[in-house]
Design an enzyme around this catalytic site. Structure first.
Site, PDB file in Angstrom:
ATOM      1  N   TYR A 149       0.848  -1.190   0.000  1.00 32.07           N
ATOM      2  CA  TYR A 149       0.000   0.000   0.000  1.00 32.07           C
ATOM      3  C   TYR A 149       0.890   1.248   0.000  1.00 32.07           C
ATOM      4  O   TYR A 149       1.947   1.273   0.630  1.00 32.07           O
ATOM      5  CB  TYR A 149      -0.905  -0.040   1.229  1.00 32.07           C
ATOM      6  CG  TYR A 149      -1.641   1.230   1.529  1.00 32.07           C
ATOM      7  CD1 TYR A 149      -2.532   1.781   0.613  1.00 32.07           C
ATOM      8  CD2 TYR A 149      -1.469   1.883   2.747  1.00 32.07           C
ATOM      9  CE1 TYR A 149      -3.216   2.950   0.892  1.00 32.07           C
ATOM     10  CE2 TYR A 149      -2.149   3.053   3.039  1.00 32.07           C
ATOM     11  CZ  TYR A 149      -3.023   3.583   2.104  1.00 32.07           C
ATOM     12  OH  TYR A 149      -3.697   4.748   2.388  1.00 32.07           O
ATOM     13  N   ASP A 177       0.167  -8.169   6.740  1.00 33.01           N
ATOM     14  CA  ASP A 177      -1.013  -7.316   6.639  1.00 33.01           C
ATOM     15  C   ASP A 177      -2.102  -8.143   5.956  1.00 33.01           C
ATOM     16  O   ASP A 177      -2.010  -8.448   4.770  1.00 33.01           O
ATOM     17  CB  ASP A 177      -0.668  -6.061   5.826  1.00 33.01           C
ATOM     18  CG  ASP A 177      -1.829  -5.078   5.743  1.00 33.01           C
ATOM     19  OD1 ASP A 177      -2.984  -5.502   5.920  1.00 33.01           O
ATOM     20  OD2 ASP A 177      -1.570  -3.884   5.478  1.00 33.01           O
TER      21      ASP A 177
END
Length: 393
Positions: free
Chosen positions: A105, A177
């Site tokens: 991200y 994540d």
């Protein structure tokens, strides 16, 4: 994933219990004596002192997410990036080295490239679809490896089992994540992860009305270090947002299954639409890691679809403007479908050469599939793509 049971909160001296957890907004908690307060701070007795250090709604939410992940406890933070920071900043120190996926991200990439080096923490990026690339990036001073199982926004599948084996062999912590995948698709702790984190803001809460994160470590000593960092740096979440997220968890499994079914259908529809150069979805046979996605995710593709259209920014503008029934917004996990354009949002600060190397062009979009009627959704996308094609012509 089996839905977790909503167990009522039990109050002392009451024969009954509320079915819904109450919101407990108090910032301060009173103790009877200094000895009692000492015992709470020392961990000898359970209690609350000051909301920045913890509160009941955060603990209820943390434990319910932990149950979904097959873990215990965890820390609720004010955002997903706060959870990432608690892990990286809470566990690393000057002289350490961190390896991250090269398709993380955008804000995680920025934390890796700009913030950690300011504190003397060295960083490297590696292709997490290749465990050997991660192994080659690890140095003698590497503290941890940060991985997204399904990368944001490129939907590539990490070699999680291979990376876990490398980390175990080299004595390096593996931080996963699990935001995109969610525990409905995979529980990272069962694949060797030491630390698991989420942006609770997304699919877990599911209604685009909270900003929260969660992070948990198997090792209590690591949990303590992350907790101290989170408390000291004020990564606190509000009781009301924790309460909203807990409410969202009650429908998570139903939302996940519906959105996943629609995402699979949408991905196949994209593949047949004119002006679409490529589609990226884990269960499709043309996915770059199709075999790994099948073995690791067991046919669960989740709700994220990415695709690329012909043309540049003009075509991208025409597409989003024409597909007006669908929200163009830099987020994911809502009950409503959202379209994201990484070049103008999450990855706008990533160098253009790096974006293009990972296939993130001006025509690249990420879709967070919601709960709308699939036919209406496909019609809206078709209209948008037609408008983009007309600009090309």
């Amino acid at each position: 994933m089996k839905p977790t049971l909503q167990r009522p909160v039990v109050f002392k001296d009451s024969l009954s219990a509320p079915v819904v957890s109450p919101i407990m907004p108090s910032v301060v908690y009173a103790s009877k004596t200094p000895d009692e307060l000492d015992s709470q701070y020392a961990g000898e007795a359970h209690g609350y002192t000051y909301a920045r250090e913890g509160h009941p709604n955060a603990d209820i939410l943390a434990q319910r997410i932990a149950m979904m992940e097959g873990m215990q406890g965890g820390i609720i933070t004010g955002s997903g990036m706060a959870a990432v920071s608690a892990a990286l900043m809470g566990l690393c120190e000057n002289g350490d080295h961190v390896v991250g996926g090269n398709q993380l991200y955008g804000r995680s990439l920025r934390l890796m490239s700009e913030d950690l080096p300011r504190y003397g923490i060295e960083t490297s990026l590696a292709d997490t679809t290749n465990a050997q690339a991660v192994a080659e990036a690890i140095k003698p001073n590497t503290k941890l490896v940060l991985v997204e199982i399904v990368s944001n926004p490129t939907i590539r599948i990490a070699d999680l089992d291979g990376i876990a084996e490398v980390c175990k062999e080299k004595g390096v912590l593996l931080v996963v994540d699990n935001t995109f995948t969610t525990p409905a698709a995979l529980k990272p702790v069962e694949h060797g992860a030491d630390i698991v984190l989420h942006s609770v803001t997304k699919l877990l809460a599911g209604h685009a009305d909270v900003t929260l994160g969660w992070v948990c470590a198997k090792d209590p000593a690591l949990m303590e270090r992350m907790t101290i960092y989170a408390v000291t740096h004020g990564l606190t979440a509000s009781p009301f947002e924790c309460w909203l997220a807990e409410r969202g968890l009650a429908t998570f499994d139903l939302r996940y299954q519906r959105a996943q079914q629609t995402a699979q259908r949408l991905a196949d529809a994209f593949a047949e639409m004119p002006n679409v150069k490529r589609v990226v979805y884990p269960t499709r046979q043309d996915h770059p890691e199709a075999a790994r996605a099948q073995s690791l995710l067991q046919g669960r593709g989740a709700n994220m679809v990415s695709f690329e259209i012909e043309g540049g920014r003009a075509q991208a503008n025409a597409f989003t403007e024409a597909a007006s029934e669908l929200a163009f917004a830099p987020t994911l996990g809502d009950v409503g479908t959202t379209i994201s354009h990484p070049n103008s949002s999450s990855h706008r600060n990533v160098p253009e050469a790096d974006r293009l190397a990972n296939g993130i062009s001006e025509g690249f979009f990420r879709v967070s599939v919601g709960l709308e009627d699939p036919d209406a959704m496909i019609a809206a996308f078709t209209k948008g793509l037609k408008a983009a094609q007309e600009v090309s012509e």
